[in-house]
Design a protein around this motif. Structure first.
Motif, PDB file in Angstrom:
ATOM      1  N   ARG A   1     -56.466  40.098 -12.899  1.00 44.37           N
ATOM      2  CA  ARG A   1     -54.760  39.989 -13.170  1.00 44.37           C
ATOM      3  C   ARG A   1     -54.009  40.556 -14.128  1.00 44.37           C
ATOM      4  O   ARG A   1     -52.520  40.230 -14.268  1.00 44.37           O
ATOM      5  CB  ARG A   1     -54.757  37.693 -13.712  1.00 44.37           C
ATOM      6  CG  ARG A   1     -55.127  36.979 -12.326  1.00 44.37           C
ATOM      7  CD  ARG A   1     -54.615  35.444 -12.510  1.00 44.37           C
ATOM      8  NE  ARG A   1     -53.594  35.796 -12.831  1.00 44.37           N
ATOM      9  CZ  ARG A   1     -52.939  34.236 -13.977  1.00 44.37           C
ATOM     10  NH1 ARG A   1     -53.141  33.879 -14.148  1.00 44.37           N
ATOM     11  NH2 ARG A   1     -51.683  34.136 -13.598  1.00 44.37           N
TER      12      ARG A   1
ATOM     13  N   ASP B   1     -43.516  41.632 -19.607  1.00 40.93           N
ATOM     14  CA  ASP B   1     -43.907  41.276 -19.182  1.00 40.93           C
ATOM     15  C   ASP B   1     -45.055  40.378 -20.593  1.00 40.93           C
ATOM     16  O   ASP B   1     -45.459  41.159 -21.817  1.00 40.93           O
ATOM     17  CB  ASP B   1     -45.139  41.048 -18.215  1.00 40.93           C
ATOM     18  CG  ASP B   1     -44.637  40.900 -16.871  1.00 40.93           C
ATOM     19  OD1 ASP B   1     -43.506  40.529 -16.894  1.00 40.93           O
ATOM     20  OD2 ASP B   1     -45.339  40.991 -16.058  1.00 40.93           O
TER      21      ASP B   1
ATOM     22  N   LEU C   1     -50.029  34.194 -19.904  1.00 43.97           N
ATOM     23  CA  LEU C   1     -49.831  33.466 -20.482  1.00 43.97           C
ATOM     24  C   LEU C   1     -49.805  32.714 -19.341  1.00 43.97           C
ATOM     25  O   LEU C   1     -49.363  31.119 -19.471  1.00 43.97           O
ATOM     26  CB  LEU C   1     -48.040  33.905 -20.892  1.00 43.97           C
ATOM     27  CG  LEU C   1     -48.553  34.282 -22.249  1.00 43.97           C
ATOM     28  CD1 LEU C   1     -46.817  35.318 -22.923  1.00 43.97           C
ATOM     29  CD2 LEU C   1     -49.059  33.695 -23.712  1.00 43.97           C
ATOM     30  N   GLU C   2     -49.821  32.814 -17.576  1.00 46.64           N
ATOM     31  CA  GLU C   2     -48.745  31.919 -17.459  1.00 46.64           C
ATOM     32  C   GLU C   2     -50.366  31.725 -16.154  1.00 46.64           C
ATOM     33  O   GLU C   2     -51.438  32.391 -16.474  1.00 46.64           O
ATOM     34  CB  GLU C   2     -48.197  33.037 -15.820  1.00 46.64           C
ATOM     35  CG  GLU C   2     -47.254  33.243 -16.372  1.00 46.64           C
ATOM     36  CD  GLU C   2     -46.043  32.463 -16.349  1.00 46.64           C
ATOM     37  OE1 GLU C   2     -45.940  31.712 -15.249  1.00 46.64           O
ATOM     38  OE2 GLU C   2     -45.054  32.547 -17.388  1.00 46.64           O
ATOM     39  N   GLY C   3     -50.347  30.326 -15.762  1.00 45.19           N
ATOM     40  CA  GLY C   3     -51.157  30.032 -15.392  1.00 45.19           C
ATOM     41  C   GLY C   3     -53.023  29.745 -16.556  1.00 45.19           C
ATOM     42  O   GLY C   3     -52.476  29.581 -17.317  1.00 45.19           O
ATOM     43  N   SER C   4     -54.075  28.709 -15.834  1.00 46.88           N
ATOM     44  CA  SER C   4     -54.931  28.709 -16.443  1.00 46.88           C
ATOM     45  C   SER C   4     -56.254  29.347 -15.724  1.00 46.88           C
ATOM     46  O   SER C   4     -57.217  28.917 -16.238  1.00 46.88           O
ATOM     47  CB  SER C   4     -54.656  27.333 -16.359  1.00 46.88           C
ATOM     48  OG  SER C   4     -54.995  27.037 -15.316  1.00 46.88           O
TER      49      SER C   4
END
Ligand SMILES: Cc1cc2nc3c(=O)[nH]c(=O)nc-3n(C[C@H](O)[C@H](O)[C@H](O)COP(=O)(O)OP(=O)(O)OC[C@H]3O[C@@H](n4cnc5c(N)ncnc54)[C@H](O)[C@@H]3O)c2cc1C
Length: 282
Positions: free
Chosen positions: A89, A97, A53-56
């Motif tokens: 990741r 999370d 969900l965090e970042g691309s």
């Protein structure tokens, strides 16, 4: 071409909460995600796309076989090797999370199901190719004894440290034979060397079936071995893919039509399970 995502009514997408994300070997981890609406849709051999969900970076989701599900608790397990950016990741996610997931995707082992069931079934797994077999074994081992194929999981790895979840398969009551290339555990050699132990030349080909998942060289060897003996073989491909839903065509494989001409199939929606006799291996 078969169904594209727009025709699938059984897909779910959303966020799941991580219940566990632990190492199960030096390079392999097992993640448990709570996603009840996803869990209730899964069949053996299905896969899931996971995205952070965090970042691309990475921007795309990553596909993983569904290792196990527990419908009452909504738990979905994947077993994954840490090989690159996405899986590194994923490995850093902690209990509590969230992760985005969509699926269940793919045709699963249901395409390989035949009636009556084969008398003997060899499940051939290499690397993390054991992942789509756990749910299938659960299903097979729950069949009444008179309908249950004699089933053996043949599981190979480069070295002992690369095996994972073997105790889980054994706890199911599965018959498991192991091989390592360096001889550090089980038989020394390739997992395919174990095939004649389970399917000797005098075993009738029509009563046997082989299902395989793992690296391409292993799948190629299994496909050739079964073709030479006239044994039906289905392979689950781990072709790199982007959308998982039939839209991007990044996972196409060459496929032989009934008339002998060649066509393309998308591993994500037409597979990942394919009749080995229909695929181009050379
Ligand atoms: C239907 C399906 C089911 C899968 N199930 C599992 C599973 O249960 N457990 C598991 O560990 N992996 C599974 N995979 C493979 C997994 O999706 C990749 O390992 C993952 O996407 C790698 O992401 P990454 O960002 O860490 O690596 P990247 O940074 O994208 O790549 C790292 C390295 O791995 C190579 N690579 C990436 N994807 C693949 C692939 N699919 N096959 C071979 N090499 C690849 C790249 O070429 C590169 O060398 C599955 C793949 C498919 C298509």
């Amino acid at each position: 071409m078969s169904d594209c995502v727009t025709n699938r009514k059984d897909l779910w997408s959303g966020c799941g909460t991580i219940l566990a994300n632990r190492a199960v070997s030096k390079t392999i981890r097992r993640m448990t995600i709570v996603a009840p609406e996803f869990a209730e849709r899964v069949q053996p051999g299905h896969f899931v796309m996971l995205r952070l969900l965090e970042g691309s970076d990475p921007v795309l989701g990553r596909p993983f076989a569904v290792f196990d599900v527990d419908v009452p608790s909504g738990a979905v397990d994947v077993v994954y090797a840490v090989v690159g950016k996405g899986t590194r990741r994923l490995a850093h996610l902690r209990v509590g999370d969230s992760v985005a997931l969509w699926g269940p995707l793919g045709n699963g082992w249901r395409v390989a199901k035949r009636d009556p069931l084969p008398k003997r079934l060899a499940l051939v797994a290499g690397g993390v190719g054991h992942a789509p077999f756990y749910l299938l074994l659960k299903e097979i081992l729950a069949l009444p004894e008179d309908r249950r194929p004699e089933t053996t999981l043949l599981y190979g790895a480069q070295t002992m440290a690369r095996f994972s979840c073997v105790p889980d398969f054994k706890a199911l009551g599965a018959n498991v034979k192991l091989a390592t290339e360096d001889g550090s555990f089980g038989a020394k050699g390739f997992v395919t060397d174990l095939l004649p132990e389970v399917l000797p030349d005098d075993f009738p080909a029509q009563d046997a079936q082989i299902l395989a998942c793992g690296p391409m060289p292993m799948l190629r060897a299994v496909a050739k071995w079964s073709a030479a003996r006239g044994i039906e073989c289905w392979t689950s491909l781990e072709s790199p893919m982007a959308c998982g839903m039939g839209l991007c065509f990044s996972c196409v494989v060459e496929w032989k039509n009934d008339d002998g001409t060649w066509d393309y199939k998308r591993a994500c929606v037409d597979g990942p399970v394919f009749d080995a006799a229909r695929l181009k291996w050379d």
